[in-house]
Design an enzyme around this catalytic site. Structure first.
Site: not given
Ligand code: CO8
Length: 264
Positions: A72, A115, A118, A138
């Site tokens: 997400a 997400g 999921e 998460e």
């Molecule tokens: N949301 C928003 N932006 C994202 C996300 C995300 N989930 N994942 C990556 N991005 C963005 C980064 O911020 C980055 O943007 P920018 O260049 O502007 O900084 C761009 O994508 C590229 O990402 P990275 O530079 O981080 O790329 P890497 O190759 O270094 O890393 C990863 C890749 C390991 C996938 C890393 O991006 C990461 O850890 N992403 C987040 C993964 C995560 O935590 N996902 C779970 C999100 S929460 C969710 O999905 C559950 C929903 C339920 C929540 C319930 C709430 C009530």
């Protein structure tokens, strides 16, 4: 074909009114296909279109080589309050994908996290490239899975592994994911899209009412007792004897020729 902001929608085949595949590609490369409200709106509209289209017999959902979807959209959620999330019923709209009536295939390469994992698990079949990584990270953000991870992952892999993944937030490689029952098949990355298309075309070549009832029957097993599930299956099985496709499928077998299903 409709244009969308965050996805690409294509139709592959189906020009003779049946057997076509709907092909949805998540297309937010700069955010690793993070799932924001616009992605949900676009996917919902695309699914509505594909469900209405009688020429479509199966749908493939895919991302990029680097990410199916990295979760997400954290930036969209970061400042929301409890009341924002509750009143918007955040993520409830994704039930549209889980409840889509035609068969769906997730073709996953790279990250399928949070997400993203999921959404892949909402699809009926999950074909993964050898580069795929799955996880529910998460917990590292101070929250928990919110789009079905604690339920669908647990049903797929059992309590011990679901707890391990959800409580540590670690990623799971593709071999582990296949062993655990999340992934249907692993293929080399360069064969992912062709394999998914071939599987979708095979499904779309079957009788659509039979495929839809097969999907409904399998999904019913997650919602009900064995006795009720068996009854559902039997009623669905009996009902297919009202279709031309049952007559055609069985006649074709007897006559040693391929069937020509008409979805009727
Ligand atoms: N949301 C928003 N932006 C994202 C996300 C995300 N989930 N994942 C990556 N991005 C963005 C980064 O911020 C980055 O943007 P920018 O260049 O502007 O900084 C761009 O994508 C590229 O990402 P990275 O530079 O981080 O790329 P890497 O190759 O270094 O890393 C990863 C890749 C390991 C996938 C890393 O991006 C990461 O850890 N992403 C987040 C993964 C995560 O935590 N996902 C779970 C999100 S929460 C969710 O999905 C559950 C929903 C339920 C929540 C319930 C709430 C009530």
């Amino acid at each position: 074909m409709s244009e969308f902001e965050t996805i690409l929608l294509e139709r592959k085949g189906g020009s003779d009114g049946k057997g076509g595949v709907g092909w949805i590609t998540l297309n937010r490369p700069k955010a690793l296909n993070a799932l924001n409200a616009q992605v949900l709106a676009d996917i919902t509209a695309a699914l509505d279109e594909l469900e209405r289209d009688d020429s479509i017999g199966a749908v493939v959902l895919t991302g990029s080589e680097k990410a199916f979807a990295a979760g997400a959209d954290i930036k969209e959620m970061a400042t929301k309050s409890y009341m924002d999330m509750f009143l918007a019923d955040t993520f409830a709209g994704w039930d549209r994908l889980a409840n889509f009536r035609k068969p769906t295939i997730a073709a996953v390469a790279g990250y399928a996290l949070g997400g993203g994992c999921e959404v892949a698990m909402m699809c009926d079949i999950l074909i993964a490239a050898d580069t795929a990584k799955f996880g529910q990270p998460e917990i590292k953000l101070g929250v928990i899975p919110g789009m079905g991870g604690s339920q669908r992952l647990t049903r797929a892999v059992g309590k011990a592994k679901a707890m391990d993944l959800i409580l540590t937030g670690r990623n799971m490689g593709v071999e582990e994911a296949e062993r655990a029952g999340v992934v249907s098949r692993i293929v080399p990355a360069d064969q992912l899209l062709d394999t998914a298309l071939e599987a979708a075309q095979t499904i779309a070549s079957m009788s659509l009412p039979a495929a839809m009832l097969a999907k409904a029957a399998v999904n019913r097993s997650f919602e009900t007792s064995l006795a009720e599930g068996l009854l559902f299956e039997r009623r669905a099985f009996h009902s297919l004897f009202a279709t031309d496709d049952q007559k055609e499928g069985m006649a074709a077998f007897t006559e040693k020729r391929p069937p020509n299903f008409t979805n009727s």
